[in-house]
Write an enzyme that holds these catalytic residues in place. Structure first.
Site, PDB file in Angstrom:
ATOM      1  N   TYR A   1      -1.141  -0.736  10.178  1.00 50.08           N
ATOM      2  CA  TYR A   1      -1.302  -1.243   8.537  1.00 50.08           C
ATOM      3  C   TYR A   1       0.069  -0.733   7.755  1.00 50.08           C
ATOM      4  O   TYR A   1       0.640  -1.725   7.144  1.00 50.08           O
ATOM      5  CB  TYR A   1      -2.617  -0.690   8.170  1.00 50.08           C
ATOM      6  CG  TYR A   1      -2.878  -1.015   6.683  1.00 50.08           C
ATOM      7  CD1 TYR A   1      -3.327  -2.257   6.349  1.00 50.08           C
ATOM      8  CD2 TYR A   1      -2.609   0.004   5.717  1.00 50.08           C
ATOM      9  CE1 TYR A   1      -3.490  -2.416   4.854  1.00 50.08           C
ATOM     10  CE2 TYR A   1      -2.960   0.067   4.439  1.00 50.08           C
ATOM     11  CZ  TYR A   1      -3.300  -1.302   3.916  1.00 50.08           C
ATOM     12  OH  TYR A   1      -3.661  -1.416   2.777  1.00 50.08           O
TER      13      TYR A   1
ATOM     14  N   SER B   1       0.938  -1.013  -0.040  1.00 51.20           N
ATOM     15  CA  SER B   1       0.060   0.054   0.046  1.00 51.20           C
ATOM     16  C   SER B   1       0.740   1.286   0.000  1.00 51.20           C
ATOM     17  O   SER B   1       2.061   1.267   0.565  1.00 51.20           O
ATOM     18  CB  SER B   1      -0.896   0.022   1.221  1.00 51.20           C
ATOM     19  OG  SER B   1      -1.479   1.141   1.451  1.00 51.20           O
TER      20      SER B   1
HETATM   21  N1  LIG Z   1      -8.819  -1.068  -1.208  1.00 47.07           N
HETATM   22  C1  LIG Z   1      -7.518  -0.240  -1.110  1.00 47.07           C
HETATM   23  O1  LIG Z   1      -7.755   1.183  -0.962  1.00 47.07           O
HETATM   24  C2  LIG Z   1      -6.212  -0.614  -0.960  1.00 47.07           C
HETATM   25  C3  LIG Z   1      -5.036   0.118  -1.115  1.00 47.07           C
HETATM   26  C4  LIG Z   1      -4.015  -0.295  -1.091  1.00 47.07           C
HETATM   27  C5  LIG Z   1      -3.637  -1.637  -0.419  1.00 47.07           C
HETATM   28  N2  LIG Z   1      -4.695  -2.502  -0.550  1.00 47.07           N
HETATM   29  C6  LIG Z   1      -4.315  -3.951  -0.434  1.00 47.07           C
HETATM   30  O2  LIG Z   1      -4.981  -4.682  -1.384  1.00 47.07           O
HETATM   31  C7  LIG Z   1      -5.285  -5.810  -0.893  1.00 47.07           C
HETATM   32  C8  LIG Z   1      -6.804  -6.306  -1.106  1.00 47.07           C
HETATM   33  O3  LIG Z   1      -7.491  -5.175  -0.567  1.00 47.07           O
HETATM   34  P1  LIG Z   1      -9.171  -4.905  -0.939  1.00 47.07           P
HETATM   35  O4  LIG Z   1      -9.713  -3.582  -0.633  1.00 47.07           O
HETATM   36  O5  LIG Z   1      -9.470  -5.677  -2.227  1.00 47.07           O
HETATM   37  O6  LIG Z   1      -9.576  -5.751   0.556  1.00 47.07           O
HETATM   38  P2  LIG Z   1     -11.096  -6.397   0.931  1.00 47.07           P
HETATM   39  O7  LIG Z   1     -12.207  -5.798  -0.222  1.00 47.07           O
HETATM   40  O8  LIG Z   1     -11.298  -5.975   2.183  1.00 47.07           O
HETATM   41  O9  LIG Z   1     -10.555  -7.916   0.707  1.00 47.07           O
HETATM   42  C9  LIG Z   1     -10.055  -8.529   1.480  1.00 47.07           C
HETATM   43  C10 LIG Z   1      -9.797  -9.965   1.023  1.00 47.07           C
HETATM   44  O10 LIG Z   1      -9.006 -10.646   1.932  1.00 47.07           O
HETATM   45  C11 LIG Z   1      -9.424 -11.638   2.499  1.00 47.07           C
HETATM   46  N3  LIG Z   1      -8.814 -12.071   3.865  1.00 47.07           N
HETATM   47  C12 LIG Z   1      -8.912 -11.181   4.945  1.00 47.07           C
HETATM   48  N4  LIG Z   1      -8.281 -11.633   5.946  1.00 47.07           N
HETATM   49  C13 LIG Z   1      -7.764 -12.992   5.309  1.00 47.07           C
HETATM   50  C14 LIG Z   1      -6.964 -13.998   6.267  1.00 47.07           C
HETATM   51  N5  LIG Z   1      -6.482 -14.015   7.085  1.00 47.07           N
HETATM   52  N6  LIG Z   1      -6.902 -14.946   5.095  1.00 47.07           N
HETATM   53  C15 LIG Z   1      -7.416 -15.069   3.918  1.00 47.07           C
HETATM   54  N7  LIG Z   1      -8.144 -14.227   3.436  1.00 47.07           N
HETATM   55  C16 LIG Z   1      -8.197 -13.030   4.058  1.00 47.07           C
HETATM   56  C17 LIG Z   1     -11.075 -11.197   2.479  1.00 47.07           C
HETATM   57  O11 LIG Z   1     -11.777 -12.678   2.493  1.00 47.07           O
HETATM   58  P3  LIG Z   1     -12.708 -13.191   3.838  1.00 47.07           P
HETATM   59  O12 LIG Z   1     -13.132 -12.000   4.625  1.00 47.07           O
HETATM   60  O13 LIG Z   1     -13.630 -13.953   3.159  1.00 47.07           O
HETATM   61  O14 LIG Z   1     -11.548 -14.049   4.535  1.00 47.07           O
HETATM   62  C18 LIG Z   1     -11.424 -10.730   1.386  1.00 47.07           C
HETATM   63  O15 LIG Z   1     -11.026 -11.499   0.011  1.00 47.07           O
HETATM   64  C19 LIG Z   1      -4.984  -5.866   0.671  1.00 47.07           C
HETATM   65  O16 LIG Z   1      -3.825  -6.492   1.005  1.00 47.07           O
HETATM   66  C20 LIG Z   1      -5.030  -4.503   0.796  1.00 47.07           C
HETATM   67  O17 LIG Z   1      -4.091  -4.259   2.230  1.00 47.07           O
HETATM   68  C21 LIG Z   1      -5.895  -2.105  -0.747  1.00 47.07           C
END
Ligand SMILES: NC(=O)c1ccc[n+]([C@@H]2O[C@H](COP(=O)([O-])OP(=O)(O)OC[C@H]3O[C@@H](n4cnc5c(N)ncnc54)[C@H](OP(=O)(O)O)[C@@H]3O)[C@@H](O)[C@H]2O)c1
Length: 258
Positions: free
Chosen positions: A160, A147
């Site tokens: 985070y 991130s």
């Molecule tokens: N969205 C943003 O603005 C953003 C920005 C920078 C970086 N990121 C990074 O990009 C990645 C995806 O983000 P997102 O926004 O798409 O997230 P999201 O919509 O919250 O989805 C998170 C995913 O991770 C799964 N998950 C959570 N804890 C887990 C665990 N312990 N083991 C296995 N699966 C797990 C969740 O599934 P379940 O709940 O079904 O387990 C879900 O499929 C993350 O690493 C996040 O930090 C996101």
């Protein structure tokens, strides 16, 4: 010939945290590119739904849904074993599973701190470590999700940001070790992306994103999947140990004369 290099290099990919947001988009994209995808999250029914959507589409790649918490080493080893049993190997690993919550530093309990570090950083370690031998077999690729918070910090998200800084450092360190064995390790450090996770925390949805804008808008999962596909393809063959930052127009480009 040129566009051929932008196809995912490999037959099988594991994408963690693929039940929603960025992970689901990457899995769907890779399946559309003919890759068999193994998708995991903590809830079987959540990933089953994504696998069903992929199976019902005309995408050439197959999908296997596995319940796996990336903080649980035994479950991660079972995930890798299931991948190899089903598809005969593992070429691409996308460490996408992530978690966060917002809090003042003083309000982050030891348990809250540990949970975030466990999912984001130690989970990435577990999956990469468990998959190492298979990735090295065929000269695979690892794509980590960090991130911008991990590079420049983020208020009320110190746990985070610290965990994601660890992912950036793991990426560049491991790239040194594995490049000579033909495994490329790279990372994506997005700015805000409109996903279910962000909507739950901030109430902003993908429908609010105007993709015509470049300045100060949120990104979409599709735009992050574009970069994941690039990093998993031969088009990025000379990119090793790097962290790309899809975040729209960075603040540093503000016109200083205004
Ligand atoms: N969205 C943003 O603005 C953003 C920005 C920078 C970086 N990121 C990074 O990009 C990645 C995806 O983000 P997102 O926004 O798409 O997230 P999201 O919509 O919250 O989805 C998170 C995913 O991770 C799964 N998950 C959570 N804890 C887990 C665990 N312990 N083991 C296995 N699966 C797990 C969740 O599934 P379940 O709940 O079904 O387990 C879900 O499929 C993350 O690493 C996040 O930090 C996101």
């Amino acid at each position: 010939m040129t566009t051929e290099r932008f196809h995912v290099d490999g037959d099988t990919a594991v994408i963690t945290g693929a039940s929603s947001g960025i992970g689901r988009e990457i899995a769907t994209r890779f399946a559309a590119d003919g890759v068999d995808v193994v998708i995991c999250s903590r809830e079987q029914e959540n990933v089953d739904a994504v696998a069903e959507t992929i199976a019902e589409s005309d995408r050439p790649g197959e999908a296997l849904a596995v319940e796996c918490d990336v903080t649980d080493r035994e479950a991660v080893e079972a995930l890798i074993e299931a991948t190899v049993d089903e598809f005969g190997g593992l070429d691409v690993l996308v460490n996408n599973a992530g978690a966060s919550f917002m809090a003042n530093f003083e309000d982050i309990s030891p348990n809250g701190w540990q949970t975030i570090v466990d999912v984001n950083l130690t989970g990435t370690y577990h999956c990469t470590h468990a998959a190492a031998a298979h990735l090295k077999e065929g000269g695979g690729t690892v794509v980590n999700l960090a991130s911008v918070a991990g590079r420049q910090g983020a208020p009320y998200m110190s746990h985070y940001a610290a965990s994601k800084a660890g992912v950036v450092a793991l990426t560049s360190s491991l790239a040194f070790e594995w490049a000579s064995e033909g495994v490329r390790v790279n990372c994506i450090a997005p700015g805000f992306v409109a996903t279910e996770g962000v909507e739950a925390q901030m109430g902003i949805s993908a429908d609010d994103v105007d993709r015509e804008e470049v300045d100060r808008r949120m990104g979409t999962s599709e735009e992050i999947a574009d970069i994941a596909q690039f990093l998993a393809s031969p088009a990025s063959s000379y990119l090793v140990g790097q962290t790309l930052e899809p975040a729209g127009k960075p603040a540093i480009l503000e016109d200083p004369t205004v």
